[in-house]
Design an enzyme around this catalytic site. Structure first.
Site, PDB file in Angstrom:
ATOM      1  N   LYS A 101      -8.582  -1.351   5.925  1.00 30.54           N
ATOM      2  CA  LYS A 101      -8.738  -1.895   4.561  1.00 30.54           C
ATOM      3  C   LYS A 101      -7.717  -2.995   4.292  1.00 30.54           C
ATOM      4  O   LYS A 101      -8.033  -4.020   3.686  1.00 30.54           O
ATOM      5  CB  LYS A 101      -8.584  -0.775   3.533  1.00 30.54           C
ATOM      6  CG  LYS A 101      -9.754   0.202   3.553  1.00 30.54           C
ATOM      7  CD  LYS A 101      -9.632   1.241   2.471  1.00 30.54           C
ATOM      8  CE  LYS A 101      -8.687   2.350   2.826  1.00 30.54           C
ATOM      9  NZ  LYS A 101      -9.262   3.571   3.355  1.00 30.54           N
ATOM     10  N   SER A 112      -7.682   3.961   9.321  1.00 30.14           N
ATOM     11  CA  SER A 112      -8.389   3.877   8.042  1.00 30.14           C
ATOM     12  C   SER A 112      -7.626   2.972   7.063  1.00 30.14           C
ATOM     13  O   SER A 112      -8.184   2.019   6.496  1.00 30.14           O
ATOM     14  CB  SER A 112      -8.531   5.297   7.473  1.00 30.14           C
ATOM     15  OG  SER A 112      -8.850   5.278   6.115  1.00 30.14           O
ATOM     16  N   ASP A 148     -15.395   2.755   7.070  1.00 24.79           N
ATOM     17  CA  ASP A 148     -14.277   3.624   6.695  1.00 24.79           C
ATOM     18  C   ASP A 148     -14.654   4.485   5.493  1.00 24.79           C
ATOM     19  O   ASP A 148     -14.306   5.662   5.426  1.00 24.79           O
ATOM     20  CB  ASP A 148     -13.029   2.797   6.381  1.00 24.79           C
ATOM     21  CG  ASP A 148     -11.924   3.679   5.809  1.00 24.79           C
ATOM     22  OD1 ASP A 148     -11.422   4.540   6.552  1.00 24.79           O
ATOM     23  OD2 ASP A 148     -11.594   3.539   4.609  1.00 24.79           O
ATOM     24  N   HIS A 166       0.852  -1.193   0.000  1.00 32.44           N
ATOM     25  CA  HIS A 166       0.000   0.000   0.000  1.00 32.44           C
ATOM     26  C   HIS A 166       0.881   1.234   0.000  1.00 32.44           C
ATOM     27  O   HIS A 166       1.881   1.300   0.707  1.00 32.44           O
ATOM     28  CB  HIS A 166      -0.888   0.009   1.254  1.00 32.44           C
ATOM     29  CG  HIS A 166      -1.797   1.193   1.308  1.00 32.44           C
ATOM     30  ND1 HIS A 166      -2.988   1.234   0.641  1.00 32.44           N
ATOM     31  CD2 HIS A 166      -1.663   2.393   1.916  1.00 32.44           C
ATOM     32  CE1 HIS A 166      -3.567   2.405   0.845  1.00 32.44           C
ATOM     33  NE2 HIS A 166      -2.789   3.127   1.607  1.00 32.44           N
ATOM     34  N   ARG A 207     -14.551  12.918   6.443  1.00 29.85           N
ATOM     35  CA  ARG A 207     -13.275  13.571   6.785  1.00 29.85           C
ATOM     36  C   ARG A 207     -12.800  14.463   5.646  1.00 29.85           C
ATOM     37  O   ARG A 207     -12.267  15.551   5.871  1.00 29.85           O
ATOM     38  CB  ARG A 207     -12.216  12.508   7.110  1.00 29.85           C
ATOM     39  CG  ARG A 207     -12.445  11.835   8.457  1.00 29.85           C
ATOM     40  CD  ARG A 207     -11.567  10.601   8.602  1.00 29.85           C
ATOM     41  NE  ARG A 207     -10.162  10.899   8.428  1.00 29.85           N
ATOM     42  CZ  ARG A 207      -9.273  10.049   7.960  1.00 29.85           C
ATOM     43  NH1 ARG A 207      -9.624   8.816   7.622  1.00 29.85           N
ATOM     44  NH2 ARG A 207      -8.016  10.388   7.829  1.00 29.85           N
TER      45      ARG A 207
HETATM   46  N1  URA Z   1      -5.813   6.838   2.777  1.00 29.96           N
HETATM   47  C1  URA Z   1      -6.792   6.195   3.442  1.00 29.96           C
HETATM   48  O1  URA Z   1      -7.247   5.147   2.995  1.00 29.96           O
HETATM   49  N2  URA Z   1      -7.244   6.702   4.584  1.00 29.96           N
HETATM   50  C2  URA Z   1      -6.777   7.847   5.111  1.00 29.96           C
HETATM   51  O2  URA Z   1      -7.216   8.262   6.144  1.00 29.96           O
HETATM   52  C3  URA Z   1      -5.755   8.523   4.408  1.00 29.96           C
HETATM   53  C4  URA Z   1      -5.292   7.971   3.256  1.00 29.96           C
END
Ligand code: URA
Length: 438
Positions: free
Chosen positions: A190, A186, A164, A85, A171
């Protein structure tokens, strides 16, 4: 749990209190099922933004979001599955290079990727720049593809971490993105819901990243490693520079072409270096070698011997794409407008504002302002000069591509403003700052 209410949670966090596991679950469940209105969820997010989350609260929030939807089971895929990621950046096409290289080294890649929003791009949009490429498939097909060719990359399904998704959207419009606990929970919710056995995180720092300073990025990386390791998944974070774009290409087709060039051995040095490092770590975590160094060596061999390139060919073909693009770039959608930013005097490139280049690229049509926007795969920017490069008067510094003359011409001005040119030579920033978790 029934006698909990959101007003109490907001007051508690506003005044610097700690939220309990039950309170965090109540919040996340209420966001998921729509019983908590957006104004209260936003108020709590703002209180968290100012007061922060401690380690236990961050873990609990991550866990609650992780289980708010489907949790993917990859046990039908043979081998150790390692996910990757990136916290987002400009010109970051590393997944398109690293995924085939890792697969070519014998470690399975079963990956879900996201779309771009704002000034950052997303792997799914890049893959869709390849004519015919499919980014969705049924779970059985996904599993079978990884077992047969060692690689599948698809878009994230709508059913993963729905809490999320809702919170991130809130957000995004309430000024509460840049908070360590919120970002780490967050991202990791995932990653943990996506079912891999180990995780490599590319945590960006600099002006084109969420975290501007190296120390903040390292803190984010450390927190995410702790979350991943606590969940039983070995997690490594690589802290990398995002003060200038990665590589030279920004925009979907341009980035795919650059990724192909890297796999042919002709890519820019910075992105090649990062791709080999990330591949080395993933191959190590995948149990294929005993050290990261050995992983980097076999990554290099897969690059030089074109194992990665051939893996990309079978990956594109298997997902319905036209793999002839690898040998014929004219098969990508072409831009009808092209304008150069030319140097008016000699000197050196001292800085390139990555965020400004990302926004200029978005302006050409390569990125989205809103989730619903349709992107133009042919649009984007090619940087012929990077930080530290010498420039002669009349040199082409960057080329902007698109299909809308006004937008392209406006973007050229933005690109010019993003460059700092001067008489003194500047060293390029160090790309790989450090690695955490090994
Ligand atoms: N990427 C995400 O998936 N979540 C965040 O809070 C910031 C970047």
């Amino acid at each position: 749990m029934n006698n909990l209410n959101m007003t109490d949670l907001i007051l508690k966090k506003r005044d610097g209190g700690r939220l309990t596991q039950a309170e965090i679950k109540f919040f996340v469940n209420g966001v998921s099922d729509g019983t908590i209105p957006d104004y209260q969820a936003s108020a709590l997010l703002m209180a968290i933004y100012f007061q922060g989350l401690d380690k236990d609260e961050t873990f609990e929030l991550c866990n609650a979001m992780r289980y708010s939807g489907d949790v993917i089971d990859l046990s039908g895929i043979r081998g150790i599955k390692v996910d990757k990621h990136s916290t987002g950046g400009v010109g970051d096409k590393t997944t398109l290079i690293v995924a085939p290289l890792v697969a070519a080294c014998g470690v399975p890649v079963a990956k879900m990727s996201g779309r771009g929003l704002g000034f950052t791009g997303g792997t799914v949009d890049k893959m869709e720049a390849i004519p015919g490429f499919r980014t969705s498939m049924e779970p059985d097909e996904f599993t079978n593809q990884v077992n047969s060719i060692g690689i599948a990359v698809i878009g994230q399904t709508a059913h993963i971490t729905p809490a999320d998704k809702k919170l991130y959207a809130l957000r995004d419009v309430t000024g509460t993105v840049e908070n360590l606990g919120l970002i780490s929970s967050s991202i990791m919710s995932k990653k943990l819901a996506s079912g891999s056995d180990a995780i490599v995180l590319d945590v960006k720092c600099g002006h084109g990243a969420f975290m501007e300073s190296e120390s903040e990025a390292a803190e984010l990386g450390k927190t995410m490693c702790e979350i991943g390791n606590a969940a039983g998944k070995q997690t490594v974070a690589v802290i990398t520079d995002m003060n200038q774009p990665l590589g030279c290409a920004v925009g979907n087709s341009l980035e795919v072409i650059e990724a192909i060039e890297v796999l042919k051995g002709n890519g820019p040095a910075d992105i090649t270096e990062l791709a080999l490092k990330l591949t080395g770590i993933m191959v190590y975590l995948g149990g294929r070698v005993k050290t990261v160094r050995e992983g980097e060596i076999i990554a290099q061999q897969a690059l030089q011997g074109h194992g990665g390139l051939e893996k990309l060919r079978s990956f594109i073909t298997k997902q319905g794409g036209d793999a002839r693009v690898i040998d014929d770039y004219s098969l990508f959608a072409a831009a009808t407008v092209q304008r150069d930013f030319v140097a008016s005097e000699a000197g050196y490139v001292q800085a390139i504002d990555a965020r400004a280049i990302g926004m200029a690229s978005q302006r050409t049509g390569a990125g989205r302002e809103k989730k619903e926007d349709v992107i133009d795969p042919a649009a984007g920017i090619y940087l012929h000069k990077k930080v530290g490069d010498k420039v002669a008067r009349g040199d082409c510094i960057a080329t902007v591509y698109g299909n809308n003359k006004k937008k392209v011409e406006a973007a050229v001005k933005d690109v010019a403003a993003a460059y700092t040119l001067g008489r003194e030579k500047t060293d390029p920033p160090k790309l790989i700052k450090h690695v955490l978790g090994i």
